[in-house]
Design a protein around this motif. Structure first.
Motif, PDB file in Angstrom:
ATOM      1  N   ILE A   1      43.081  49.017  41.246  1.00 59.03           N
ATOM      2  CA  ILE A   1      42.472  48.113  41.987  1.00 59.03           C
ATOM      3  C   ILE A   1      41.002  48.115  41.864  1.00 59.03           C
ATOM      4  N   GLU A   2      40.184  49.381  41.979  1.00 60.08           N
ATOM      5  CA  GLU A   2      38.759  49.283  41.623  1.00 60.08           C
ATOM      6  C   GLU A   2      38.334  48.533  40.584  1.00 60.08           C
ATOM      7  N   GLU A   3      39.253  48.895  39.425  1.00 56.68           N
ATOM      8  CA  GLU A   3      38.889  48.465  38.157  1.00 56.68           C
ATOM      9  C   GLU A   3      38.777  46.819  38.010  1.00 56.68           C
ATOM     10  N   HIS A   4      39.726  46.245  38.789  1.00 57.28           N
ATOM     11  CA  HIS A   4      39.962  44.639  38.592  1.00 57.28           C
ATOM     12  C   HIS A   4      39.105  43.944  39.619  1.00 57.28           C
ATOM     13  N   GLU A   5      38.936  45.014  40.787  1.00 58.86           N
ATOM     14  CA  GLU A   5      38.293  44.175  41.731  1.00 58.86           C
ATOM     15  C   GLU A   5      36.599  44.008  41.216  1.00 58.86           C
ATOM     16  N   ALA A   6      36.224  45.081  40.436  1.00 55.69           N
ATOM     17  CA  ALA A   6      35.171  45.144  39.912  1.00 55.69           C
ATOM     18  C   ALA A   6      34.804  43.922  38.882  1.00 55.69           C
ATOM     19  N   ILE A   7      35.847  43.792  38.206  1.00 55.32           N
ATOM     20  CA  ILE A   7      35.655  42.674  37.205  1.00 55.32           C
ATOM     21  C   ILE A   7      35.412  41.533  38.108  1.00 55.32           C
ATOM     22  N   LEU A   8      36.305  40.997  38.890  1.00 56.95           N
ATOM     23  CA  LEU A   8      36.033  39.893  39.917  1.00 56.95           C
ATOM     24  C   LEU A   8      34.646  39.806  40.168  1.00 56.95           C
ATOM     25  N   LYS A   9      34.032  41.000  40.973  1.00 62.12           N
ATOM     26  CA  LYS A   9      32.771  40.934  41.316  1.00 62.12           C
ATOM     27  C   LYS A   9      31.541  40.441  40.235  1.00 62.12           C
ATOM     28  N   ASN A  10      32.019  40.966  39.018  1.00 65.32           N
ATOM     29  CA  ASN A  10      31.015  40.755  37.859  1.00 65.32           C
ATOM     30  C   ASN A  10      31.073  39.463  37.354  1.00 65.32           C
ATOM     31  N   ARG A  11      32.279  38.736  37.718  1.00 66.16           N
ATOM     32  CA  ARG A  11      32.425  37.433  36.806  1.00 66.16           C
ATOM     33  C   ARG A  11      31.517  36.617  37.469  1.00 66.16           C
ATOM     34  N   GLU A  12      31.028  35.898  36.458  1.00 64.79           N
ATOM     35  CA  GLU A  12      29.977  34.632  36.714  1.00 64.79           C
ATOM     36  C   GLU A  12      30.494  33.445  37.384  1.00 64.79           C
ATOM     37  N   ASP A  13      31.666  32.914  36.974  1.00 60.42           N
ATOM     38  CA  ASP A  13      32.359  31.853  37.337  1.00 60.42           C
ATOM     39  C   ASP A  13      33.344  32.393  38.359  1.00 60.42           C
ATOM     40  N   PRO A  14      33.437  32.298  39.741  1.00 62.02           N
ATOM     41  CA  PRO A  14      34.846  33.062  40.268  1.00 62.02           C
ATOM     42  C   PRO A  14      36.027  32.388  40.081  1.00 62.02           C
ATOM     43  N   ASN A  15      35.732  30.842  39.630  1.00 68.68           N
ATOM     44  CA  ASN A  15      37.113  30.168  39.366  1.00 68.68           C
ATOM     45  C   ASN A  15      37.616  30.376  37.948  1.00 68.68           C
ATOM     46  N   SER A  16      36.943  31.048  37.147  1.00 70.20           N
ATOM     47  CA  SER A  16      37.573  31.029  35.622  1.00 70.20           C
ATOM     48  C   SER A  16      38.688  32.203  35.652  1.00 70.20           C
ATOM     49  N   GLY A  17      39.355  32.205  34.526  1.00 69.43           N
ATOM     50  CA  GLY A  17      40.562  33.176  34.437  1.00 69.43           C
ATOM     51  C   GLY A  17      39.827  34.334  33.685  1.00 69.43           C
ATOM     52  N   ILE A  18      40.921  35.265  33.482  1.00 76.62           N
ATOM     53  CA  ILE A  18      40.480  36.452  32.493  1.00 76.62           C
ATOM     54  C   ILE A  18      39.939  36.073  31.130  1.00 76.62           C
ATOM     55  N   SER A  19      38.735  36.489  30.961  1.00 77.86           N
ATOM     56  CA  SER A  19      38.162  36.690  29.554  1.00 77.86           C
ATOM     57  C   SER A  19      38.871  37.493  28.529  1.00 77.86           C
ATOM     58  N   TRP A  20      38.551  37.400  27.210  1.00 77.50           N
ATOM     59  CA  TRP A  20      39.090  38.317  26.380  1.00 77.50           C
ATOM     60  C   TRP A  20      38.320  39.635  26.501  1.00 77.50           C
ATOM     61  N   LYS A  21      37.231  39.482  26.873  1.00 72.28           N
ATOM     62  CA  LYS A  21      35.847  40.329  26.738  1.00 72.28           C
ATOM     63  C   LYS A  21      36.423  41.321  28.034  1.00 72.28           C
ATOM     64  N   GLU A  22      36.826  40.513  29.144  1.00 76.52           N
ATOM     65  CA  GLU A  22      37.050  41.160  30.252  1.00 76.52           C
ATOM     66  C   GLU A  22      38.475  42.039  29.887  1.00 76.52           C
ATOM     67  N   TYR A  23      39.453  41.392  29.465  1.00 79.99           N
ATOM     68  CA  TYR A  23      40.566  42.332  28.950  1.00 79.99           C
ATOM     69  C   TYR A  23      40.517  43.470  28.300  1.00 79.99           C
ATOM     70  N   LYS A  24      39.348  43.412  27.285  1.00 84.74           N
ATOM     71  CA  LYS A  24      39.176  44.459  26.360  1.00 84.74           C
ATOM     72  C   LYS A  24      38.389  45.527  27.036  1.00 84.74           C
ATOM     73  N   SER A  25      37.808  45.179  28.343  1.00 88.93           N
ATOM     74  CA  SER A  25      36.843  46.287  29.047  1.00 88.93           C
ATOM     75  C   SER A  25      37.774  46.906  30.163  1.00 88.93           C
ATOM     76  N   MET A  26      39.297  46.546  30.458  1.00 86.60           N
ATOM     77  CA  MET A  26      39.776  47.197  31.483  1.00 86.60           C
ATOM     78  C   MET A  26      40.288  48.568  31.136  1.00 86.60           C
ATOM     79  N   THR A  27      39.670  49.525  30.730  1.00 82.11           N
ATOM     80  CA  THR A  27      39.784  50.868  30.228  1.00 82.11           C
ATOM     81  C   THR A  27      40.914  51.703  30.848  1.00 82.11           C
ATOM     82  N   PHE A  28      40.732  51.693  32.266  1.00 80.91           N
ATOM     83  CA  PHE A  28      41.649  52.369  33.015  1.00 80.91           C
ATOM     84  C   PHE A  28      43.193  51.693  32.804  1.00 80.91           C
ATOM     85  N   THR A  29      43.137  50.283  32.829  1.00 87.23           N
ATOM     86  CA  THR A  29      44.480  49.709  32.822  1.00 87.23           C
ATOM     87  C   THR A  29      45.273  49.986  31.536  1.00 87.23           C
TER      88      THR A  29
END
Ligand code: HEM
Length: 396
Positions: A231-259
């Motif tokens: 949960i913490e990993e994914h909430e951090a991704i939402l927090k750092n996202r510039e446009d809150p309405n955009s979907g998951i980017s490939w860069k974000e996907y690649k950064s999800m180390t714990f997932t």
């Protein structure tokens, strides 16, 4: 006179049965066969092989024989002589020998399906394989995922999860299966997807994703600390996202180390492919033994992935173990998607789908187990009467 003829017939009958049983138990081989038993004539050891076990552990059929005979043993399953391997080096070698020493065991049926004479050369089958593989990779591979599949998957998962909250309880695996099924009907991929559906059904099945995801949900519910870090990993991704309405980017996907570590750990424990099969097309020499041409070779991923010498405390769900896992160890001992030229073409697709599912799930919903989730291997991974859960919205 009558008695001596009768005695002669009976003796001949007994002699031929004995000879037949002897031949069954001592198959022809231009060398020394790996140790093992061919079991009873005709049925071999098939019944023992299919006896279900109620644990994630390697089936007791394999475990017992590995202990008795070592990492390579011979047996007979479903009327075929088989060498079962849990030797990482031999498995790795075999995966590289496609078309040279081994071929896919269901090659005959594929050849028939695509209209080839089964007596044709490996090269023809190899050509067909290459063609189908490239075609499928164009639709399921990394470029397709980066391009549009990732956002399509996210949209679909959002819709499904929203619908599922309306149910008081749902049987998770059948819901995931029907979601994946809908991807075919809704032209999730492209117009000629039907080609790949056929290909996918023949070679691998979406069943693999639904089993892995069901196991993941079961393990996450049972391990709140893992769930919390996810949960913490994914909430951090939402927090750092510039446009809150955009979907998951490939860069974000690649950064999800714990997932990614969680997914590896579930794939390791799940070992959803109970055996990867090849047929020897030449006599194969290994560790002083000979595997005769025509025999089936069964590589057992669970035997490697649950080996305590490689994975400490192998039945424990511990995604953190992947932090320090050496590349060499992973290459030979972690084979959920097979290896060599037959490596699963849906591997990245499956990982993207599972990651996206976790992202939408843990940032929006809460899970509660209602009942079920009893594991069994028969030897395919199953969940008894299913895993029944409730999904509710987190906020509001
Ligand atoms: C968690 C999910 C999955 C697991 C564990 C899995 C596992 C495997 C394994 C072990 C193989 C190797 C079989 C062999 O060497 O004989 C394989 C091959 C294959 N898989 Fe998957 N698979 C998964 C998902 C998928 C998906 C989603 C697709 C389709 C999009 C797919 C399509 C294929 C195809 C077409 C092959 C044959 C590749 C070839 O022969 O070149 N798989 N899979």
């Amino acid at each position: 006179m009558y008695w001596s003829v009768w005695l002669c017939v009976v003796s001949l009958f007994i002699a031929s049965i004995t000879h037949w049983v002897y031949k069954w138990r001592n198959p022809k081989c231009n060398g020394k066969l790996p140790p093992g038993s061919m079991g009873f004539p005709i049925i071999g050891e098939t019944i023992q092989f299919f006896i279900p076990s109620k644990s994630l552990d390697v089936s007791s059929f394999i475990k017992k024989r590995m202990k008795k005979y070592g990492p390579l043993f011979c047996t007979n399953l479903a009327g075929r002589p088989v060498v079962v391997s849990s030797d990482p080096d031999f498995n790795y070698y075999i995966f590289q020998q496609e078309g040279k020493l081994v071929e896919l065991w269901y090659m005959d049926s594929i050849a028939k399906l695509v209209g080839l004479d089964t007596s044709q050369s490996i090269a023809a089958t190899g050509y067909v394989h290459k063609y189908l593989r490239n075609l499928a990779l164009a639709h399921f591979g990394t470029e397709a995922l980066k391009g549009r599949l990732l956002s399509k998957a996210e949209d679909m998962i959002r819709t499904r999860l929203h619908d599922w909250t309306k149910l008081p309880a749902l049987e998770f695996k059948s819901c995931v299966s029907s979601m994946i099924d809908d991807m075919k009907k809704e032209k999730f991929l492209s117009d000629d997807f039907v080609v790949f559906v056929m290909f996918g059904i023949l070679f691998a099945s979406f069943e693999t994703i639904s089993s892995t995801l069901t196991l993941a949900i079961k393990l996450l519910i049972e391990h709140p600390l893992v769930m919390q870090q996810l949960i913490e990993e994914h909430e951090a991704i939402l927090k750092n996202r510039e446009d809150p309405n955009s979907g998951i980017s490939w860069k974000e996907y690649k950064s999800m180390t714990f997932t990614h570590q969680v997914i590896n750990e579930v794939l390791r424990l799940g070992s959803v492919a109970p055996g990867i099969l090849r047929r020897a097309i030449k006599d194969i020499q290994v560790n002083g033994y000979t595997i005769p041409s025509g025999w089936t070779i069964m590589v057992v991923p669970a035997a490697l992935q649950l080996n305590p010498d490689t994975f400490v405390d192998p039945l424990t769900f511990n995604p953190w173990r992947w932090k320090d896992m050496g590349v060499g160890v992973v290459a030979k001992n972690f084979i959920p998607f097979g290896g060599g030229s037959r490596l699963c073409i849906g591997a990245e697709f499956a990982k993207v789908l599972m990651t996206t599912f976790f992202h939408v799930l843990v940032t929006n919903y809460r899970l509660t187990k209602i009942k079920g989730g009893q594991i069994a291997r028969s030897p395919v991974l199953t969940f008894g009467n299913g895993l029944h859960i409730n999904i509710s919205k987190k906020h509001g």
